[in-house]
Design an enzyme around this catalytic site. Structure first.
Site, PDB file in Angstrom:
ATOM      1  N   SER A  25       0.799  -1.228   0.000  1.00  0.00           N
ATOM      2  CA  SER A  25       0.000   0.000   0.000  1.00  0.00           C
ATOM      3  C   SER A  25       0.833   1.280   0.000  1.00  0.00           C
ATOM      4  O   SER A  25       0.274   2.362  -0.213  1.00  0.00           O
ATOM      5  CB  SER A  25      -0.930   0.029   1.209  1.00  0.00           C
ATOM      6  OG  SER A  25      -2.051  -0.752   0.954  1.00  0.00           O
ATOM      7  N   LYS A  37       0.477   3.444  -2.942  1.00  0.00           N
ATOM      8  CA  LYS A  37      -0.746   4.219  -3.220  1.00  0.00           C
ATOM      9  C   LYS A  37      -0.515   5.727  -3.318  1.00  0.00           C
ATOM     10  O   LYS A  37      -0.995   6.361  -4.258  1.00  0.00           O
ATOM     11  CB  LYS A  37      -1.823   3.895  -2.175  1.00  0.00           C
ATOM     12  CG  LYS A  37      -2.348   2.461  -2.271  1.00  0.00           C
ATOM     13  CD  LYS A  37      -3.238   2.116  -1.079  1.00  0.00           C
ATOM     14  CE  LYS A  37      -3.759   0.691  -1.146  1.00  0.00           C
ATOM     15  NZ  LYS A  37      -4.496   0.327   0.087  1.00  0.00           N
ATOM     16  N   TYR A  53      -3.100  -2.888 -10.600  1.00  0.00           N
ATOM     17  CA  TYR A  53      -2.958  -2.381  -9.230  1.00  0.00           C
ATOM     18  C   TYR A  53      -2.077  -3.323  -8.404  1.00  0.00           C
ATOM     19  O   TYR A  53      -1.207  -2.889  -7.638  1.00  0.00           O
ATOM     20  CB  TYR A  53      -4.346  -2.220  -8.598  1.00  0.00           C
ATOM     21  CG  TYR A  53      -4.320  -2.193  -7.088  1.00  0.00           C
ATOM     22  CD1 TYR A  53      -3.844  -1.074  -6.404  1.00  0.00           C
ATOM     23  CD2 TYR A  53      -4.740  -3.293  -6.345  1.00  0.00           C
ATOM     24  CE1 TYR A  53      -3.791  -1.064  -5.017  1.00  0.00           C
ATOM     25  CE2 TYR A  53      -4.686  -3.290  -4.960  1.00  0.00           C
ATOM     26  CZ  TYR A  53      -4.210  -2.174  -4.308  1.00  0.00           C
ATOM     27  OH  TYR A  53      -4.136  -2.157  -2.940  1.00  0.00           O
ATOM     28  N   TYR A  66      -4.269   3.681   7.751  1.00  0.00           N
ATOM     29  CA  TYR A  66      -5.459   2.858   7.955  1.00  0.00           C
ATOM     30  C   TYR A  66      -6.348   3.498   9.026  1.00  0.00           C
ATOM     31  O   TYR A  66      -6.479   4.712   9.095  1.00  0.00           O
ATOM     32  CB  TYR A  66      -5.075   1.422   8.331  1.00  0.00           C
ATOM     33  CG  TYR A  66      -4.142   0.771   7.333  1.00  0.00           C
ATOM     34  CD1 TYR A  66      -4.540   0.565   6.019  1.00  0.00           C
ATOM     35  CD2 TYR A  66      -2.875   0.370   7.698  1.00  0.00           C
ATOM     36  CE1 TYR A  66      -3.691  -0.032   5.109  1.00  0.00           C
ATOM     37  CE2 TYR A  66      -2.024  -0.229   6.782  1.00  0.00           C
ATOM     38  CZ  TYR A  66      -2.443  -0.425   5.490  1.00  0.00           C
ATOM     39  OH  TYR A  66      -1.605  -0.995   4.594  1.00  0.00           O
ATOM     40  N   VAL A 112       1.191  -3.698   3.974  1.00  0.00           N
ATOM     41  CA  VAL A 112       1.059  -4.965   4.703  1.00  0.00           C
ATOM     42  C   VAL A 112       2.319  -5.827   4.711  1.00  0.00           C
ATOM     43  O   VAL A 112       2.392  -6.786   5.474  1.00  0.00           O
ATOM     44  CB  VAL A 112      -0.102  -5.858   4.194  1.00  0.00           C
ATOM     45  CG1 VAL A 112      -1.433  -5.344   4.650  1.00  0.00           C
ATOM     46  CG2 VAL A 112      -0.049  -6.059   2.711  1.00  0.00           C
TER      47      VAL A 112
HETATM   48  N1  GLU Z   1      -1.845  -5.247  -2.301  1.00  0.00           N
HETATM   49  C1  GLU Z   1      -2.426  -5.233  -0.997  1.00  0.00           C
HETATM   50  C2  GLU Z   1      -3.926  -5.387  -1.093  1.00  0.00           C
HETATM   51  O1  GLU Z   1      -4.534  -4.754  -1.897  1.00  0.00           O
HETATM   52  C3  GLU Z   1      -2.058  -3.948  -0.326  1.00  0.00           C
HETATM   53  C4  GLU Z   1      -2.661  -3.856   1.016  1.00  0.00           C
HETATM   54  C5  GLU Z   1      -1.846  -3.035   1.974  1.00  0.00           C
HETATM   55  O2  GLU Z   1      -0.616  -2.951   1.913  1.00  0.00           O
HETATM   56  O3  GLU Z   1      -2.500  -2.471   2.853  1.00  0.00           O
HETATM   57  O4  GLU Z   1      -4.517  -6.162  -0.401  1.00  0.00           O
END
Ligand code: GLU
Length: 400
Positions: A64, A67, A191, A243, A261
């Site tokens: 993430s 992002k 993505y 988060y 994550v």
């Molecule tokens: N690629 C992971 C997902 O979409 C990223 C989630 C994350 O790092 O929070 O589940």
């Protein structure tokens, strides 16, 4: 002399390293295989050098943390209005993979939750790109933030796609709502490739430092995005980056940040530094448990909370005296609104017609737009009051 910064970073790792709280993410099988004991930190200055300690050469997937960078690329490529049409900027208070859209607009709430990040990925590059070309544009853009060519970890990508049911559901949701017009499965693949880029903490620190530096990569010197894009991205990180723990994080650490994550965290302190941290065990919010501890410690030790009040603007006056009938006003440091307002109040005390004025800016380090305009207006008004005003401007300021 050897700089003490790496020793200090090692000390922080020693102090924060003992905890075994949290658990490695296991919803992506390949991530469950990560060594939970890995621990690393890197701090990138805005002048280029990067200091690190611990497992700084170990690579892991960005997840993430990609992002905000994809968001910055979308803003750069499509403009703010187009991006806001499809993705909002409000914190959601929901889990990162929540299946939810804003009830009134139908947009994802922000680009840091998965549904928003999937839509944001669709906005990277020019509108006419094929999915393959968009993957390439995303890879190129994130590599420019890192100042080195990044690569996809194909094993993590394949593993994540096998269990990407929720993200595929989100892809179908935004396709069904008409927020995107393309094949949702291929979009989620794009993505997921973006999330599967392999990085180390030094990469993360440089990427964060590029945002902290107004979009200019301090290692390569490249302007990856414009200053307004970096500001917009940092603002969304500050409100939505961690988060569900965004409020707790911002009050205790006070640095715009994003976690992933795989156990990475970035922090970007505008005008100062970029941070990268890695430790795979996650707390109940999905943030790296020891990573959060390390960032709290760095913020406290190094005075990095963005809401900490900066030095008083009165320090802008280095010298104010009258010598042989001439008023000398020597300024120092950065001239922004509050500093310029202070200078104008000092100028106000100079009696009309009381003789020439010397405004010496040799020790001024930086003038922002409003600071410069206010100082110029002060000079103009002194001249209207009958003063002969001489301004000494150092070359680095480039203002007359
Ligand atoms: N690629 C992971 C997902 O979409 C990223 C989630 C994350 O790092 O929070 O589940």
């Amino acid at each position: 002399m050897r700089t003490p910064v790496p020793d200090y970073l090692q000390e922080v790792l020693d102090d924060c390293g003992a905890s075994t709280d949290g658990a490695v993410a296991d919803y992506i099988p390949e991530l469950a295989a990560a060594d939970p004991d890995r621990l690393a930190v890197a701090v990138a200055s805005l002048e280029g050098p990067v200091h690190s300690a611990g497992d700084a050469d170990v690579r892991f997937t960005i997840q993430s943390i990609s992002k905000p960078f994809a968001y910055a690329l979308a803003l750069r490529d499509r403009g703010l209005d187009r991006v806001l049409e499809s993705v909002g900027v409000e914190p959601s208070g929901d889990a990162f993979n929540e299946i939810s859209l804003e009830p009134d607009t139908g947009r994802p709430r922000n680009p840091m939750i998965n549904v928003g990040a999937i839509v944001t990925h669709s906005l990277v590059g020019d509108p006419g790109l094929t999915p393959d070309e968009r993957d390439a544009a995303t890879l190129e853009g994130l590599s420019a933030f890192a100042a080195r060519p990044l690569e996809v970890d194909e094993a993590v990508f394949a593993s994540e796609m096998e269990t990407a049911h929720r993200n595929l559901a989100l892809g179908h949701l935004v396709r069904g709502n008409g927020i995107v017009q393309e094949d949702p499965v291929r979009l989620v693949e794009g993505y997921t490739r973006q999330c599967s880029l392999a990085v180390d903490v030094r990469d993360l620190a440089v990427m964060a430092a590029t945002l902290a530096n107004g979009g200019v990569n301090p290692v390569s010197g490249e302007e990856v995005v414009a200053p307004w894009v970096a500001r917009q991205t940092l603002s969304v990180m500050a409100t939505c980056g961690m988060y569900d723990a965004a409020g707790d994080w911002f009050t205790s650490v006070g640095i715009p940040a994003k976690s992933g994550v795989a156990g990475g965290i970035i922090g970007a302190l505008p005008g100062q530094v970029g941070l990268g941290v890695f430790s795979p065990r996650l707390d109940r919010f999905g943030n790296s448990a020891r990573g959060v501890d390390i960032c709290q410690r760095l913020s406290r030790d190094m005075g990095m909370h963005v809401m900490a009040a900066p030095a008083t603007s009165a320090t802008v006056i280095r010298r104010h005296e009258v010598v042989d009938g001439r008023t000398i006003l020597e300024l120092q440091g950065a001239i922004h609104y509050a500093a310029a307002e202070h200078v104008l109040r000092v100028m106000e005390t100079i009696e009309p017609g009381s003789g020439p004025v010397l405004l010496d800016l040799s020790r001024v380090t930086d003038v922002n737009d409003v600071g410069g305009r206010m100082a110029e207006e002060g000079v103009r008004r002194l001249e209207l009051d009958g003063h002969d005003v001489e301004v000494v401007t150092p070359e680095h300021l480039g203002r007359s």
